[in-house]
Design a protein around this motif. Structure first.
Motif, PDB file in Angstrom:
ATOM      1  N   ARG A   1       0.782  -1.425   0.287  1.00 11.39           N
ATOM      2  CA  ARG A   1       0.219   0.036   0.032  1.00 11.39           C
ATOM      3  C   ARG A   1       0.608   1.390  -0.179  1.00 11.39           C
ATOM      4  O   ARG A   1       1.759   1.509   0.666  1.00 11.39           O
ATOM      5  CB  ARG A   1      -0.717  -0.171   0.878  1.00 11.39           C
ATOM      6  N   GLY A   2       0.333   2.784  -1.033  1.00  6.13           N
ATOM      7  CA  GLY A   2       1.201   3.370  -0.317  1.00  6.13           C
ATOM      8  C   GLY A   2       2.438   3.087  -1.658  1.00  6.13           C
ATOM      9  O   GLY A   2       3.481   4.503  -1.854  1.00  6.13           O
ATOM     10  N   VAL A   3       2.648   2.494  -2.513  1.00  8.56           N
ATOM     11  CA  VAL A   3       3.636   2.391  -3.501  1.00  8.56           C
ATOM     12  C   VAL A   3       2.802   2.458  -4.674  1.00  8.56           C
ATOM     13  O   VAL A   3       2.345   2.140  -5.481  1.00  8.56           O
ATOM     14  CB  VAL A   3       4.550   0.836  -3.151  1.00  8.56           C
ATOM     15  N   ALA A   4       3.483   3.244  -5.510  1.00  4.43           N
ATOM     16  CA  ALA A   4       2.753   3.783  -6.773  1.00  4.43           C
ATOM     17  C   ALA A   4       3.240   2.431  -8.514  1.00  4.43           C
ATOM     18  O   ALA A   4       4.391   2.368  -8.189  1.00  4.43           O
ATOM     19  CB  ALA A   4       3.038   4.981  -7.408  1.00  4.43           C
ATOM     20  N   ARG A   5       2.182   1.588  -8.762  1.00  4.41           N
ATOM     21  CA  ARG A   5       2.448   0.455  -8.722  1.00  4.41           C
ATOM     22  C   ARG A   5       1.553  -0.305 -10.485  1.00  4.41           C
ATOM     23  O   ARG A   5       0.261   0.001  -9.577  1.00  4.41           O
ATOM     24  CB  ARG A   5       3.104  -1.005  -8.116  1.00  4.41           C
ATOM     25  N   PRO A   6       1.643  -1.313 -10.845  1.00  3.23           N
ATOM     26  CA  PRO A   6       0.197  -1.302 -11.312  1.00  3.23           C
ATOM     27  C   PRO A   6      -0.376  -2.325 -10.683  1.00  3.23           C
ATOM     28  O   PRO A   6       0.576  -3.469 -10.175  1.00  3.23           O
ATOM     29  CB  PRO A   6       0.773  -2.214 -12.062  1.00  3.23           C
ATOM     30  N   GLU A   7      -0.850  -2.062 -11.110  1.00  2.00           N
ATOM     31  CA  GLU A   7      -2.374  -3.040 -10.129  1.00  2.00           C
ATOM     32  C   GLU A   7      -2.652  -4.632 -10.523  1.00  2.00           C
ATOM     33  O   GLU A   7      -2.839  -5.278 -11.870  1.00  2.00           O
ATOM     34  CB  GLU A   7      -3.442  -2.932  -9.384  1.00  2.00           C
ATOM     35  N   LEU A   8      -2.209  -6.111  -9.507  1.00  2.00           N
ATOM     36  CA  LEU A   8      -2.702  -7.225 -10.273  1.00  2.00           C
ATOM     37  C   LEU A   8      -4.350  -7.086 -10.402  1.00  2.00           C
ATOM     38  O   LEU A   8      -5.390  -7.105  -9.501  1.00  2.00           O
ATOM     39  CB  LEU A   8      -2.100  -8.787  -9.876  1.00  2.00           C
ATOM     40  N   LEU A   9      -4.629  -7.639 -12.189  1.00  3.20           N
ATOM     41  CA  LEU A   9      -6.158  -7.913 -11.437  1.00  3.20           C
ATOM     42  C   LEU A   9      -6.426  -9.400 -11.754  1.00  3.20           C
ATOM     43  O   LEU A   9      -7.548  -9.591 -11.052  1.00  3.20           O
ATOM     44  CB  LEU A   9      -6.683  -7.122 -12.800  1.00  3.20           C
ATOM     45  N   ARG A  10      -5.968 -10.039 -12.871  1.00  7.63           N
ATOM     46  CA  ARG A  10      -5.709 -11.353 -12.330  1.00  7.63           C
ATOM     47  C   ARG A  10      -4.744 -12.316 -12.719  1.00  7.63           C
ATOM     48  O   ARG A  10      -4.303 -11.578 -13.244  1.00  7.63           O
ATOM     49  CB  ARG A  10      -7.479 -11.668 -13.153  1.00  7.63           C
ATOM     50  N   SER A  11      -4.754 -13.232 -13.076  1.00 10.93           N
ATOM     51  CA  SER A  11      -3.646 -14.430 -13.388  1.00 10.93           C
ATOM     52  C   SER A  11      -4.150 -16.001 -13.788  1.00 10.93           C
ATOM     53  O   SER A  11      -4.558 -16.021 -13.023  1.00 10.93           O
ATOM     54  CB  SER A  11      -2.304 -14.311 -12.806  1.00 10.93           C
ATOM     55  N   MET A  12      -3.335 -16.644 -14.707  1.00 15.68           N
ATOM     56  CA  MET A  12      -3.724 -17.230 -14.341  1.00 15.68           C
ATOM     57  C   MET A  12      -2.755 -18.473 -15.673  1.00 15.68           C
ATOM     58  O   MET A  12      -1.536 -17.792 -15.925  1.00 15.68           O
ATOM     59  CB  MET A  12      -4.531 -17.810 -15.793  1.00 15.68           C
ATOM     60  N   ARG A  13      -2.615 -20.016 -15.174  1.00 11.02           N
ATOM     61  CA  ARG A  13      -1.086 -20.503 -15.342  1.00 11.02           C
ATOM     62  C   ARG A  13      -1.481 -21.979 -16.647  1.00 11.02           C
ATOM     63  O   ARG A  13      -2.516 -22.479 -15.948  1.00 11.02           O
ATOM     64  CB  ARG A  13      -0.493 -21.415 -14.489  1.00 11.02           C
ATOM     65  N   TRP A  14      -0.898 -22.660 -17.153  1.00 13.48           N
ATOM     66  CA  TRP A  14      -0.862 -23.530 -17.574  1.00 13.48           C
ATOM     67  C   TRP A  14       0.285 -23.996 -18.183  1.00 13.48           C
ATOM     68  O   TRP A  14       1.575 -23.286 -18.448  1.00 13.48           O
ATOM     69  CB  TRP A  14      -1.724 -23.154 -18.714  1.00 13.48           C
ATOM     70  N   ALA A  15       0.553 -25.957 -17.685  1.00 17.64           N
ATOM     71  CA  ALA A  15       1.602 -26.374 -17.867  1.00 17.64           C
ATOM     72  C   ALA A  15       1.738 -26.889 -19.676  1.00 17.64           C
ATOM     73  O   ALA A  15       1.115 -27.113 -20.268  1.00 17.64           O
ATOM     74  CB  ALA A  15       1.277 -27.610 -17.429  1.00 17.64           C
ATOM     75  N   ASP A  16       2.717 -26.652 -19.884  1.00 18.41           N
ATOM     76  CA  ASP A  16       3.257 -27.045 -21.756  1.00 18.41           C
ATOM     77  C   ASP A  16       4.208 -28.350 -21.000  1.00 18.41           C
ATOM     78  O   ASP A  16       5.068 -27.929 -21.107  1.00 18.41           O
ATOM     79  CB  ASP A  16       3.918 -25.998 -21.771  1.00 18.41           C
ATOM     80  N   GLN A  17       3.301 -29.449 -21.447  1.00 13.96           N
ATOM     81  CA  GLN A  17       4.149 -30.935 -21.450  1.00 13.96           C
ATOM     82  C   GLN A  17       5.160 -31.059 -22.559  1.00 13.96           C
ATOM     83  O   GLN A  17       6.450 -31.600 -22.214  1.00 13.96           O
ATOM     84  CB  GLN A  17       3.415 -31.584 -21.773  1.00 13.96           C
ATOM     85  N   ASP A  18       5.320 -30.620 -23.913  1.00 15.70           N
ATOM     86  CA  ASP A  18       5.874 -30.584 -24.873  1.00 15.70           C
ATOM     87  C   ASP A  18       7.117 -29.946 -24.528  1.00 15.70           C
ATOM     88  O   ASP A  18       7.497 -30.673 -24.581  1.00 15.70           O
ATOM     89  CB  ASP A  18       5.324 -29.614 -25.953  1.00 15.70           C
ATOM     90  N   ARG A  19       7.319 -28.673 -23.642  1.00 12.30           N
ATOM     91  CA  ARG A  19       7.994 -28.433 -23.615  1.00 12.30           C
ATOM     92  C   ARG A  19       8.869 -28.700 -22.340  1.00 12.30           C
ATOM     93  O   ARG A  19       9.702 -27.933 -21.704  1.00 12.30           O
ATOM     94  CB  ARG A  19       8.212 -26.917 -23.717  1.00 12.30           C
ATOM     95  N   ASP A  20       7.690 -29.039 -22.345  1.00 11.46           N
ATOM     96  CA  ASP A  20       8.177 -28.928 -19.671  1.00 11.46           C
ATOM     97  C   ASP A  20       8.843 -27.639 -19.108  1.00 11.46           C
ATOM     98  O   ASP A  20       9.370 -27.316 -18.647  1.00 11.46           O
ATOM     99  CB  ASP A  20       9.380 -29.842 -19.959  1.00 11.46           C
ATOM    100  N   VAL A  21       7.688 -27.262 -19.691  1.00  9.74           N
ATOM    101  CA  VAL A  21       7.464 -25.553 -19.501  1.00  9.74           C
ATOM    102  C   VAL A  21       6.261 -25.292 -18.657  1.00  9.74           C
ATOM    103  O   VAL A  21       5.491 -25.680 -18.867  1.00  9.74           O
ATOM    104  CB  VAL A  21       8.060 -24.118 -19.386  1.00  9.74           C
ATOM    105  N   VAL A  22       6.112 -24.433 -17.779  1.00  7.98           N
ATOM    106  CA  VAL A  22       4.899 -23.220 -16.952  1.00  7.98           C
ATOM    107  C   VAL A  22       4.461 -21.864 -17.785  1.00  7.98           C
ATOM    108  O   VAL A  22       5.937 -21.710 -17.487  1.00  7.98           O
ATOM    109  CB  VAL A  22       4.507 -23.726 -15.440  1.00  7.98           C
ATOM    110  N   TRP A  23       3.597 -22.108 -18.211  1.00  6.43           N
ATOM    111  CA  TRP A  23       3.268 -20.266 -18.900  1.00  6.43           C
ATOM    112  C   TRP A  23       2.642 -18.942 -17.884  1.00  6.43           C
ATOM    113  O   TRP A  23       1.931 -20.296 -17.230  1.00  6.43           O
ATOM    114  CB  TRP A  23       2.529 -20.102 -20.152  1.00  6.43           C
ATOM    115  N   LYS A  24       2.745 -18.358 -17.998  1.00  3.62           N
ATOM    116  CA  LYS A  24       1.707 -17.757 -17.085  1.00  3.62           C
ATOM    117  C   LYS A  24       1.381 -16.193 -17.429  1.00  3.62           C
ATOM    118  O   LYS A  24       2.468 -16.136 -17.778  1.00  3.62           O
ATOM    119  CB  LYS A  24       2.524 -17.483 -15.212  1.00  3.62           C
ATOM    120  N   ALA A  25      -0.089 -16.123 -17.000  1.00  5.44           N
ATOM    121  CA  ALA A  25      -0.066 -14.609 -17.684  1.00  5.44           C
ATOM    122  C   ALA A  25      -0.829 -13.605 -16.604  1.00  5.44           C
ATOM    123  O   ALA A  25      -1.340 -14.755 -16.333  1.00  5.44           O
ATOM    124  CB  ALA A  25      -1.502 -15.079 -18.791  1.00  5.44           C
ATOM    125  N   GLU A  26      -0.712 -12.860 -16.824  1.00  4.41           N
ATOM    126  CA  GLU A  26      -0.484 -11.271 -15.794  1.00  4.41           C
ATOM    127  C   GLU A  26      -1.242 -10.341 -16.572  1.00  4.41           C
ATOM    128  O   GLU A  26      -0.645  -9.549 -17.034  1.00  4.41           O
ATOM    129  CB  GLU A  26       0.505 -10.834 -14.324  1.00  4.41           C
TER     130      GLU A  26
END
Length: 255
Positions: A54-79
């Motif tokens: 609080r009291g810090v000028a920063r972007p607010e996180l509205l929502r996020s989601m994650r999904w697994a990429d089995q082919d690349r063996d990584v996890v993606w996240k969108a915020e």
């Protein structure tokens, strides 16, 4: 809700594992990926954890989601974040001329960093072990490196993570506890190629940077710069001034 991305607005992270886009909803979408073995790193949850600040000028996180990429063996996240209209002061983090920031801009930055510093956290932005090892690697045992004052810091406060004309603090991956004055010292270091700007940072944050912890934070920046220069031979606008400042700081800090 479906979002359309404006591909012309893409902004890539320095490490190549993030990309951001303006959306059709007037927001900002930040996409990143990690190998599975890196999901425990605190940077993965930085924006979410920053939601409590609080009291810090920063972007607010509205929502996020994650999904697994089995082919690349990584996890993606969108915020999805609030869109900041002001632009980065220096997109690559290092200004080459005085950006001419207003007095109100400096007041806003100080207000944000003061509020951030007082916020309790279990996250670590810059730990004692790393600071001591890096300074010793470059300067040997010439200075005692025990930090006596700790506050909460952004921990990556260069000019690419600050906007103007309105002052917003971007990219909250690394925030956490650090030596008092860490953020001011980092900003000072990236300003050394523009002496008037570096002097303004010193003046605005004199109370923090004059402390032993603040001087150690400045010396850490200088050590990182000299280490990088020794390894690559590549000079940045702040390289020469940082190496000289390191010599001065060594003389000011007792062994």
């Amino acid at each position: 809700m479906e979002l359309s991305l404006d591909l012309s607005t893409v902004a890539y992270g320095n490490d190549g594992d993030t990309a951001g886009y303006a959306t059709s909803e007037g927001t900002w979408l930040r996409v990143q990926w990690r190998p599975r073995w890196r999901l425990a790193e605190q940077a993965w949850t930085g924006a979410e954890a920053a939601s409590v600040l609080r009291g810090v000028a920063r972007p607010e996180l509205l929502r996020s989601m994650r999904w697994a990429d089995q082919d690349r063996d990584v996890v993606w996240k969108a915020e999805e974040l609030t869109l900041i209209g002001s632009k980065a002061v220096a997109p690559n983090g290092t200004p080459t001329a005085d950006p001419g920031l207003s007095d109100a801009w400096w007041v806003s930055l100080k207000t944000s960093l003061t509020a951030l510093a007082a916020h309790p956290t279990g996250r670590v932005g810059m730990g004692q072990e790393h600071l001591s090892l890096r300074i010793a690697e470059v300067y040997g045992g010439e200075v005692a490196t025990v930090v006596e004052e700790w506050t909460t810091a952004h921990a990556d406060l260069h000019w690419g993570n600050l906007t103007a004309p309105d002052c917003w603090l971007l990219d909250w991956e690394d925030w956490g506890a650090g030596p008092r004055g860490l953020d001011a010292a980092t900003l000072w270091g990236f300003s050394l190629g523009v002496p008037a700007l570096a002097d303004r940072v010193l003046a605005e944050f004199a109370d923090d940077l004059a402390t032993r912890s603040g001087r150690l934070a400045q010396l850490l920046f200088c050590a990182n710069v000299e280490r990088a220069f020794r390894r690559s031979g590549r000079e940045m606008p702040f390289t020469g001034p940082a190496i000289e400042a390191g010599k001065r700081l060594l003389s000011e800090l007792p062994a």
